[in-house]
Design an enzyme around this catalytic site. Sequence first.
Site, PDB file in Angstrom:
ATOM      1  N   GLU A  84      -5.493  -1.700  -5.563  1.00 49.80           N
ATOM      2  CA  GLU A  84      -6.342  -1.879  -4.391  1.00 49.80           C
ATOM      3  C   GLU A  84      -7.600  -1.015  -4.485  1.00 49.80           C
ATOM      4  OE1 GLU A  84      -5.936  -4.184  -2.368  1.00 49.80           O
ATOM      5  OE2 GLU A  84      -3.808  -4.727  -2.541  1.00 49.80           O
ATOM      6  N   ARG A  94      -0.035  -9.338  11.909  1.00 52.24           N
ATOM      7  CA  ARG A  94       0.338 -10.747  12.102  1.00 52.24           C
ATOM      8  C   ARG A  94       1.796 -10.858  12.524  1.00 52.24           C
ATOM      9  NH1 ARG A  94       2.729 -14.345   8.850  1.00 52.24           N
ATOM     10  NH2 ARG A  94       2.851 -12.830   7.167  1.00 52.24           N
ATOM     11  N   CYS A 147       0.718  -1.457   5.030  1.00 57.59           N
ATOM     12  CA  CYS A 147       0.253  -0.931   3.740  1.00 57.59           C
ATOM     13  C   CYS A 147      -1.172  -0.416   3.836  1.00 57.59           C
ATOM     14  CB  CYS A 147       0.363  -1.999   2.650  1.00 57.59           C
ATOM     15  SG  CYS A 147       2.065  -2.270   2.136  1.00 57.59           S
ATOM     16  N   HIS A 173      -0.351  -2.761  -4.681  1.00 53.38           N
ATOM     17  CA  HIS A 173       0.585  -3.779  -4.192  1.00 53.38           C
ATOM     18  C   HIS A 173       1.313  -4.400  -5.383  1.00 53.38           C
ATOM     19  CE1 HIS A 173      -1.145  -4.355   0.019  1.00 53.38           C
ATOM     20  NE2 HIS A 173       0.149  -4.452   0.215  1.00 53.38           N
TER      21      HIS A 173
HETATM   22  N1  PCA Z   1       4.194  -4.409   2.377  1.00 47.79           N
HETATM   23  C1  PCA Z   1       3.561  -4.530   3.690  1.00 47.79           C
HETATM   24  C2  PCA Z   1       4.056  -3.347   4.456  1.00 47.79           C
HETATM   25  C3  PCA Z   1       5.194  -2.788   3.691  1.00 47.79           C
HETATM   26  C4  PCA Z   1       5.144  -3.446   2.380  1.00 47.79           C
HETATM   27  O1  PCA Z   1       5.859  -3.189   1.416  1.00 47.79           O
HETATM   28  C5  PCA Z   1       2.048  -4.647   3.588  1.00 47.79           C
HETATM   29  O2  PCA Z   1       1.539  -5.149   2.574  1.00 47.79           O
HETATM   30  O3  PCA Z   1       1.367  -4.226   4.523  1.00 47.79           O
END
Ligand code: PCA
Length: 211
Positions: A84, A94, A147, A173
Site C-alpha cells: 500500500e 461498508r 485496515c 494487503h
Molecule cells: N482486512 C480488512 C480489515 C481487517 C482485514 O484483515 C480491511 O482491509 O480493512
Amino acid sequence: MNATEPRILLTGFEPFGGDSVNPSWEIARALDGWACEGHRVGAELLPCVFGDALLRLDEALAAHRPALVVCLGLAGGRTEISIERVAINVDDARIPDNSGRRPVDMAVEPGAPAAYFSTLPIKAIARDVRGAGIAAGVSNTAGTFVCNHVFYALMHRLATRPGLAHARGGFVHVPDTPAMPLADQIAGIRQVLRTAALTRHDVRETAGREH
Ligand code: PCA
C-alpha cells in the site's frame, strides 16, 4: 532474545465479516520470532474493531519499540500481495466491524493531515516479491475500513511521536486463500520484510495506473 536487537513489529488481523480465519494473522504468527536481516520479528494480533485496534497497536508499539512496522490485512478479491502506498484520514465502513461499529465519513485522527505515505520502499518491495515468484504490486488505496484506519493511525504516530521518530512503517494487503496459498503468502511477506529491512531508498520505476 537479545534485548538490543532491532525489532520488526508485524501485525495481523482477527477474522471479520463472517470468515473463520484471516490469512494476515496466520502469516504474522508464522513469522513471530524470525531473525530477519539483523532484526527480530514480533507478531501481534489486532482486533477488527475501529478504535480498539489502535489501542492494541499502541500497546504493541510500546512493548516492541520497533525499528520497522509492517501491518498486514486481508483484501478479499485481490489476487496479489498489495504494497500500500497511501493511508487516508477517513473511516467509511461498508460493513460493520467485529463490534458492530460502522463509522461513515469520520476522521481517523480529527484535525490531522488528509493522508500519509508509507515510509517503506514500496516499489523495491513489489519488485523483489515478484522476483521471488510471487504475485505482487503497489496499491494506491488501502480502502476505508479497519485496515486503512490502522495504516493511517500507524503513520500518524510514526510522524508525530518523538519516540518513534526513527521507525519506518507501512501496510500490506494479502489475498484470500486459496487465491494465493498460505505458504506463498508467508514466503512473500518474508521477502517484504527482508527488502524493507535492507532498503532505504526506493527504486524509481513506475507503478502508475490511469484509474
Ligand atoms: N482486512 C480488512 C480489515 C481487517 C482485514 O484483515 C480491511 O482491509 O480493512
